[in-house]
Design a protein around this motif. Structure first.
Motif, PDB file in Angstrom:
ATOM      1  N   ASP A  87      -5.464  12.414   4.548  1.00  0.00           N
ATOM      2  CA  ASP A  87      -6.148  13.595   4.027  1.00  0.00           C
ATOM      3  C   ASP A  87      -7.002  14.324   5.063  1.00  0.00           C
TER       4      ASP A  87
ATOM      5  N   THR B  17      -5.203   0.949   1.294  1.00  0.00           N
ATOM      6  CA  THR B  17      -4.763   2.185   0.646  1.00  0.00           C
ATOM      7  C   THR B  17      -5.843   3.250   0.713  1.00  0.00           C
ATOM      8  N   THR B  18      -7.078   2.858   0.513  1.00  0.00           N
ATOM      9  CA  THR B  18      -8.202   3.795   0.596  1.00  0.00           C
ATOM     10  C   THR B  18      -8.308   4.402   1.991  1.00  0.00           C
TER      11      THR B  18
ATOM     12  N   PHE C  57       2.105   5.485  -2.339  1.00  0.00           N
ATOM     13  CA  PHE C  57       2.138   6.844  -1.802  1.00  0.00           C
ATOM     14  C   PHE C  57       3.478   7.524  -2.045  1.00  0.00           C
TER      15      PHE C  57
ATOM     16  N   SER D 220      -5.396   6.703   2.782  1.00  0.00           N
ATOM     17  CA  SER D 220      -5.606   7.987   2.105  1.00  0.00           C
ATOM     18  C   SER D 220      -6.543   8.864   2.908  1.00  0.00           C
ATOM     19  N   LYS D 221      -7.614   8.275   3.430  1.00  0.00           N
ATOM     20  CA  LYS D 221      -8.543   9.041   4.260  1.00  0.00           C
ATOM     21  C   LYS D 221      -7.830   9.597   5.493  1.00  0.00           C
TER      22      LYS D 221
ATOM     23  N   SER E  37       0.833  -1.194   0.000  1.00  0.00           N
ATOM     24  CA  SER E  37       0.000   0.000   0.000  1.00  0.00           C
ATOM     25  C   SER E  37       0.874   1.252   0.000  1.00  0.00           C
TER      26      SER E  37
ATOM     27  N   LYS F 130       3.785  11.358  -1.734  1.00  0.00           N
ATOM     28  CA  LYS F 130       3.462  12.021  -0.469  1.00  0.00           C
ATOM     29  C   LYS F 130       4.667  11.951   0.443  1.00  0.00           C
TER      30      LYS F 130
END
Length: 168
Positions: free
Chosen positions: A130, A122-123, A14, A126-127, A10, A17
């Protein structure tokens, strides 16, 4: 069964980032995980710190982290790491499995992802990454609140006394 490979896979998504992984602990798979990190091209952003026995130093690591990631794909008996993380105000991204499922309220003090799924992890990562500073601040408060309400020494003693009283 800790499935650290999921996090590395995962994490490799990224690359743009400014994210780093610090692995606390170790185990017989560490050599393989270092090799996987290298093969995925993320080895420079993954630090294998080894075991930290000093509780104060461990608490400092939790407090510095943006989140704790628990990727086990079968049940955790209790997941001390989850409780330690929450007690330090560090949200969790974890597999939706027994042992940690009851510790994380999805979207409130962390995120649950589908066990074994790199896409789902990964989803959710990301949350987590973010989150606005205000949303993160609220999540940190809820982490600590969860532990104080369910796992404080006073709460534990109350439950233990009730068990003893029921036996007597």
């Amino acid at each position: 069964f800790k499935r650290f490979d999921l996090l590395l896979k995962s994490f490799s998504m990224f690359k743009n980032k400014k994210v780093k992984i610090k692995v606390i602990g170790g185990g017989f798979e560490e050599k393989n995980m270092k090799e996987l990190a290298k093969n995925l091209g993320v080895d420079k952003d993954v630090e294998f710190a080894g075991k930290i026995s000093d509780r104060n130093k461990l608490a400092e690591e939790y407090k510095k982290a943006w989140c704790t990631v628990i990727t086990s794909d079968c049940g955790e008996s209790f997941s001390l790491a989850a409780i330690e993380s929450l007690a330090c105000g560090c949200p969790i991204v974890t597999s939706d499995i027994p042992g940690v499922r009851g510790r994380v309220i999805d979207g409130e003090n962390g995120f649950l992802f589908k066990s074994g799924s790199v896409y789902s992890l990964t989803t959710k990562l990301s949350k987590m990454l973010d989150l606005s500073l205000q949303d993160r601040k609220e999540m940190l408060f809820k982490c600590r609140q969860e532990v104080e309400q369910k796992y404080s020494w006073d709460r534990h003693a109350e439950k233990l006394i009730k068990v003893y009283q029921s036996v007597v």
